[in-house]
Motif scaffolding. Structure first.
Motif, PDB file in Angstrom:
ATOM      1  N   SER A   1       0.819  -1.225   0.000  1.00  0.00           N
ATOM      2  CA  SER A   1       0.000   0.000   0.000  1.00  0.00           C
ATOM      3  C   SER A   1       0.849   1.271   0.000  1.00  0.00           C
ATOM      4  N   ILE A   2       1.889   1.341   0.849  1.00  0.00           N
ATOM      5  CA  ILE A   2       2.636   2.593   0.982  1.00  0.00           C
ATOM      6  C   ILE A   2       3.312   3.004  -0.330  1.00  0.00           C
ATOM      7  N   PRO A   3       4.007   2.115  -1.064  1.00  0.00           N
ATOM      8  CA  PRO A   3       4.595   2.532  -2.356  1.00  0.00           C
ATOM      9  C   PRO A   3       3.544   3.019  -3.353  1.00  0.00           C
ATOM     10  N   VAL A   4       2.371   2.360  -3.387  1.00  0.00           N
ATOM     11  CA  VAL A   4       1.305   2.805  -4.307  1.00  0.00           C
ATOM     12  C   VAL A   4       0.824   4.192  -3.921  1.00  0.00           C
ATOM     13  N   PHE A   5       0.638   4.425  -2.620  1.00  0.00           N
ATOM     14  CA  PHE A   5       0.159   5.732  -2.171  1.00  0.00           C
ATOM     15  C   PHE A   5       1.183   6.832  -2.467  1.00  0.00           C
ATOM     16  N   VAL A   6       2.447   6.507  -2.327  1.00  0.00           N
ATOM     17  CA  VAL A   6       3.490   7.486  -2.662  1.00  0.00           C
ATOM     18  C   VAL A   6       3.436   7.811  -4.151  1.00  0.00           C
ATOM     19  N   LYS A   7       3.272   6.788  -4.984  1.00  0.00           N
ATOM     20  CA  LYS A   7       3.213   6.981  -6.432  1.00  0.00           C
ATOM     21  C   LYS A   7       2.056   7.884  -6.828  1.00  0.00           C
ATOM     22  N   PHE A   8       0.925   7.757  -6.148  1.00  0.00           N
ATOM     23  CA  PHE A   8      -0.262   8.558  -6.470  1.00  0.00           C
ATOM     24  C   PHE A   8      -0.251   9.932  -5.782  1.00  0.00           C
ATOM     25  N   GLY A   9       0.819  10.277  -5.092  1.00  0.00           N
ATOM     26  CA  GLY A   9       0.947  11.614  -4.506  1.00  0.00           C
ATOM     27  C   GLY A   9       0.097  11.873  -3.292  1.00  0.00           C
ATOM     28  N   LEU A  10      -0.324  10.816  -2.601  1.00  0.00           N
ATOM     29  CA  LEU A  10      -1.192  11.028  -1.449  1.00  0.00           C
ATOM     30  C   LEU A  10      -0.482  11.767  -0.321  1.00  0.00           C
ATOM     31  N   TYR A  11       0.848  11.733  -0.299  1.00  0.00           N
ATOM     32  CA  TYR A  11       1.562  12.381   0.792  1.00  0.00           C
ATOM     33  C   TYR A  11       2.096  13.766   0.402  1.00  0.00           C
ATOM     34  N   ARG A  12       1.751  14.190  -0.809  1.00  0.00           N
ATOM     35  CA  ARG A  12       2.083  15.566  -1.200  1.00  0.00           C
ATOM     36  C   ARG A  12       0.918  16.522  -0.975  1.00  0.00           C
ATOM     37  N   ALA A  13      -0.239  15.990  -0.628  1.00  0.00           N
ATOM     38  CA  ALA A  13      -1.440  16.820  -0.434  1.00  0.00           C
ATOM     39  C   ALA A  13      -1.316  17.647   0.843  1.00  0.00           C
ATOM     40  N   ILE A  14      -1.951  18.846   0.826  1.00  0.00           N
ATOM     41  CA  ILE A  14      -2.071  19.670   2.036  1.00  0.00           C
ATOM     42  C   ILE A  14      -3.393  19.294   2.691  1.00  0.00           C
ATOM     43  N   PHE A  15      -3.314  18.578   3.794  1.00  0.00           N
ATOM     44  CA  PHE A  15      -4.504  17.965   4.364  1.00  0.00           C
ATOM     45  C   PHE A  15      -5.515  18.988   4.873  1.00  0.00           C
ATOM     46  N   ARG A  16      -5.051  20.222   5.121  1.00  0.00           N
ATOM     47  CA  ARG A  16      -5.969  21.275   5.566  1.00  0.00           C
ATOM     48  C   ARG A  16      -7.034  21.553   4.505  1.00  0.00           C
ATOM     49  N   TYR A  17      -6.687  21.325   3.234  1.00  0.00           N
ATOM     50  CA  TYR A  17      -7.593  21.648   2.136  1.00  0.00           C
ATOM     51  C   TYR A  17      -8.081  20.396   1.412  1.00  0.00           C
ATOM     52  N   THR A  18      -8.117  19.270   2.121  1.00  0.00           N
ATOM     53  CA  THR A  18      -8.590  18.022   1.522  1.00  0.00           C
ATOM     54  C   THR A  18     -10.021  18.199   1.024  1.00  0.00           C
ATOM     55  N   GLY A  19     -10.260  17.731  -0.203  1.00  0.00           N
ATOM     56  CA  GLY A  19     -11.597  17.825  -0.775  1.00  0.00           C
ATOM     57  C   GLY A  19     -11.923  16.625  -1.620  1.00  0.00           C
ATOM     58  N   LEU A  20     -12.878  16.787  -2.531  1.00  0.00           N
ATOM     59  CA  LEU A  20     -13.339  15.682  -3.358  1.00  0.00           C
ATOM     60  C   LEU A  20     -12.209  15.124  -4.226  1.00  0.00           C
ATOM     61  N   ALA A  21     -11.354  15.990  -4.761  1.00  0.00           N
ATOM     62  CA  ALA A  21     -10.275  15.528  -5.626  1.00  0.00           C
ATOM     63  C   ALA A  21      -9.323  14.610  -4.859  1.00  0.00           C
ATOM     64  N   ALA A  22      -9.029  14.945  -3.595  1.00  0.00           N
ATOM     65  CA  ALA A  22      -8.140  14.105  -2.788  1.00  0.00           C
ATOM     66  C   ALA A  22      -8.785  12.745  -2.494  1.00  0.00           C
ATOM     67  N   ILE A  23     -10.088  12.750  -2.242  1.00  0.00           N
ATOM     68  CA  ILE A  23     -10.800  11.481  -1.984  1.00  0.00           C
ATOM     69  C   ILE A  23     -10.777  10.606  -3.235  1.00  0.00           C
ATOM     70  N   LEU A  24     -10.957  11.186  -4.400  1.00  0.00           N
ATOM     71  CA  LEU A  24     -10.919  10.416  -5.647  1.00  0.00           C
ATOM     72  C   LEU A  24      -9.524   9.834  -5.876  1.00  0.00           C
ATOM     73  N   ALA A  25      -8.491  10.635  -5.606  1.00  0.00           N
ATOM     74  CA  ALA A  25      -7.124  10.134  -5.757  1.00  0.00           C
ATOM     75  C   ALA A  25      -6.855   8.968  -4.804  1.00  0.00           C
ATOM     76  N   THR A  26      -7.356   9.071  -3.577  1.00  0.00           N
ATOM     77  CA  THR A  26      -7.209   7.976  -2.605  1.00  0.00           C
ATOM     78  C   THR A  26      -7.923   6.719  -3.093  1.00  0.00           C
ATOM     79  N   SER A  27      -9.109   6.877  -3.658  1.00  0.00           N
ATOM     80  CA  SER A  27      -9.867   5.716  -4.164  1.00  0.00           C
ATOM     81  C   SER A  27      -9.118   5.020  -5.288  1.00  0.00           C
ATOM     82  N   LYS A  28      -8.535   5.796  -6.200  1.00  0.00           N
ATOM     83  CA  LYS A  28      -7.781   5.194  -7.298  1.00  0.00           C
ATOM     84  C   LYS A  28      -6.557   4.446  -6.766  1.00  0.00           C
ATOM     85  N   ALA A  29      -5.880   5.057  -5.782  1.00  0.00           N
ATOM     86  CA  ALA A  29      -4.687   4.406  -5.222  1.00  0.00           C
ATOM     87  C   ALA A  29      -5.051   3.091  -4.541  1.00  0.00           C
TER      88      ALA A  29
END
Length: 638
Positions: free
Chosen positions: A44-72
């Protein structure tokens, strides 16, 4: 790193929950089951890194971040599936783990991001403004969505007049009735109320503002419907109340047919085109579709600015016309005459004048040259080159004036009244036959009170003083003025040009006069502050009185004569006022101009008294020689 460690724990937790649900008992891993616990985080962790889940600014998490998480997680699930199948074939690990574990992991990760977003929002909201939105419609909902990510305001609730909406919620934010606002605002320390009512009538907005003005909150507003057409609202769109909101009455309604009567497909000339009134005249004239608009001003920068603005307006509106900037002074007859000869304007709107009362009082000679000679030169050129309509922008200070500015404007009115009374042009232009073949110019004048928001208005000054913590300076507690907005004043001027007969003097029915101190108090309360006075010594902003300026009245008038007559516009009055015939007027004006050129104040005052019987000049001892002696006091009084 914190979030990566959290996701490692969540991957292990999701595996344990998947085993527990599948086996229907609390799971204790044994044997090769430990391999599943190891594979989950390693994949899971390498896939999440590849999809940029740890580059997001969590203060502004929105629908786009949720969609990216679902794809990962979906990609992770596809990689997790063969590992589970292999372990099933080897040690009999349940195959359903390949579906249960990724689904649970998705829920856990999405939930952790949501919790983090709410926690960060709650912590950042502790220092933000506390807001209510008046209007639970589409504009209010768009505004609430913008606020959710802006983090500049904490939205506490909606206000709506619709009783059926009271008690309901919009995205978990409650809607209340207007009656509940005072108690709610006091209990929850509301700092701002935003009017999200772009389609509300001016009368309804004024009622709402009056209802809210007693609350210690700042009242702001959104743009109109045209500005919201894109469907996007940002915090930067919030602005202070309109000038019309401060006026407290409905503005004059426009009449497009009347405005276009003498403007469409014509050449129109505007003097003082870069000023407050002149620039608004140009904007509204352009909308009526003239063939050319001639912009005359002696200020290079002001002329450049209005010319660029009109060029942009013409392009955006798809209009076909020329905007011609002409750098010129109305005091130069040869230049003005050449402009009229070259462009043959059908209508002239004369807004060029020195109008700042203390400045004019200190420089009477220049005021006479600009206001009197400038009007005379323009009228002479209009007669020489066959201008059909000439409209003078005048002022209520021309009524029984106590200052040089008002006196010079009254003389400008008299010049046009006298010329209108003549049967033919009284000027010998050296070509009598040519002059006879030209149409007679229709001279008219428009007299109105103070305009809110102009360069000389108290509104910008009061706003600056309030923003700086006060005090707000007012000349006298009893000073009252008639007020209108700049668009209203300009509409009146255009109406006058459309309906005028030669010699007509128009006055706007401006309703009841407004006390300047009441306007100051209204602006203070609508900004969310309180007035500091003897009744409230702990208030935020005080009001200080600086004394009447040189030549200033406590009360302004609009009419000199009696029996004003109505016109075809319900808010415009036709005044009947006395004037002298042109030969007498011309002689007196020439003596005034000679005195102005000599710079002798006493001679100027004597000439003004001769031309304007109602003029009462203040004694020299009470009049400052120059406004530069005390700039801070002069600015505060202005």
């Amino acid at each position: 790193m914190v979030v990566i460690c959290l996701d490692l724990c969540l991957a292990v937790a999701a595996t344990w929950m998947a085993f527990t649900l599948r086996l229907d008992t609390w799971h204790r891993p044994v044997g090769m089951e430990w391999a599943v616990y190891a594979v989950a985080p390693l994949l899971s962790i390498p896939v999440f890194v590849k999809f940029g889940l740890y580059r997001a600014i969590f203060r502004y998490t929105g629908l786009a971040a949720i969609l990216a998480t679902s794809k990962a997680v979906a990609i992770y699930g596809l990689l997790f599936l063969p590992a589970v199948i292999a372990l099933y074939l080897w040690e009999g690990i349940p195959r359903s783990l390949s579906v249960l574990q990724p689904l649970i992991l998705l829920l856990l990760i999405a939930g952790s991001r949501t919790v983090a977003w709410h926690w960060l929002a709650a912590n950042s909201a502790r220092t933000t403004n506390r807001l209510l939105i008046y209007g639970a419609g589409s504009a209010g909902a768009q505004t609430a969505a913008a606020l959710a990510s802006a983090q500049q305001y904490t939205l506490l609730g909606f206000i709506d007049d619709d009783e059926h909406k009271a008690g309901r919620t919009i995205n978990r934010v409650s809607v209340m009735s207007p009656a509940a606002v005072p108690a709610f605002a006091s209990r929850f320390a509301v700092t701002d109320i935003l009017l999200a009512l772009p389609s509300a009538s001016r009368e309804r907005r004024n009622q709402i503002i009056e209802h809210l003005s007693a609350l210690p909150v700042r009242i702001r507003t959104l743009p109109g419907l045209a500005d919201l057409a894109s469907g996007r609202v940002t915090v930067q769109d919030f602005r202070d109340l309109d000038i019309e909101d401060l006026l407290g009455r409905p503005p004059v309604a426009p009449d497009p047919q009347l405005l276009a009567r003498k403007l469409a497909h014509q050449v129109v000339l505007v003097t003082g085109a870069g000023g407050s009134i002149g620039s608004e005249l140009c904007r509204q004239i352009v909308q009526q579709g003239p063939s050319q608009i001639l912009l005359v001003d002696h200020s290079e920068f002001a002329l450049y600015r209005i010319h660029m603005e009109l060029e942009l307006l013409v392009r955006r509106s798809g209009l076909v016309m020329r905007t011609v900037p002409l750098l010129a002074s109305v005091c130069n007859f040869d230049r003005i005459s050449e402009i009229c000869r070259a462009y043959k304007p059908a209508s002239v709107y004369h807004a060029a004048a020195y109008k700042h009362v203390p400045m004019v009082e200190s420089n009477p000679g220049e005021a006479v040259i600009n206001n009197v000679l400038g009007t005379l030169n323009l009228a002479r050129a209009a007669l020489k080159w066959g201008v059909d309509s000439f409209v003078l922008v005048s002022t209520d200070k021309a009524v029984r004036p106590t200052n040089v500015m008002g006196a010079t404007k009254r003389i400008a009115e008299q010049i046009l009244q006298s010329l209108a009374d003549c049967g033919a042009s009284p000027f010998d232009e050296g070509n009598a036959e040519h002059s006879k073949s030209l149409p007679k110019t229709r001279f008219s004048m428009v007299r109105f009170g103070n305009v809110l928001g102009s360069s000389g208005s108290v509104v910008p000054l009061f706003r600056d003083q309030i923003a700086n913590g006060g005090p707000v300076t007012v000349t006298d507690p009893e000073v009252t003025r008639y007020f209108m907005t700049i668009p209203e004043a300009v509409q009146l001027v255009l109406y006058a040009g459309a309906m005028a007969r030669s010699g007509d003097l128009f006055v706007l029915d401006m309703g009841a006069p407004v006390k300047i101190v009441d306007l100051a108090k209204r602006m203070i309360t609508l900004s969310g502050r309180t007035v500091r006075d003897e009744f409230r010594p702990t208030g935020d902003i005080s009001i200080t009185f600086t004394g009447l300026r040189a030549g200033e009245k406590r009360f302004e008038e609009l009419l000199i004569g009696e029996n004003p007559m109505p016109t075809e516009h319900p808010r415009i009055i036709l005044a009947r006022e006395e004037f002298v015939e042109w030969p007498t007027c011309s002689q007196r004006v020439q003596r005034l101009l000679e005195a102005a050129r000599s710079g002798e104040r006493d001679a100027i005052v004597d000439a003004l008294r001769t031309l304007v019987p109602g003029y009462i000049a203040r004694p020299t001892a009470e009049r400052p020689d120059t406004v530069a002696e005390q700039p801070e006091v002069a600015l505060a009084r202005h």
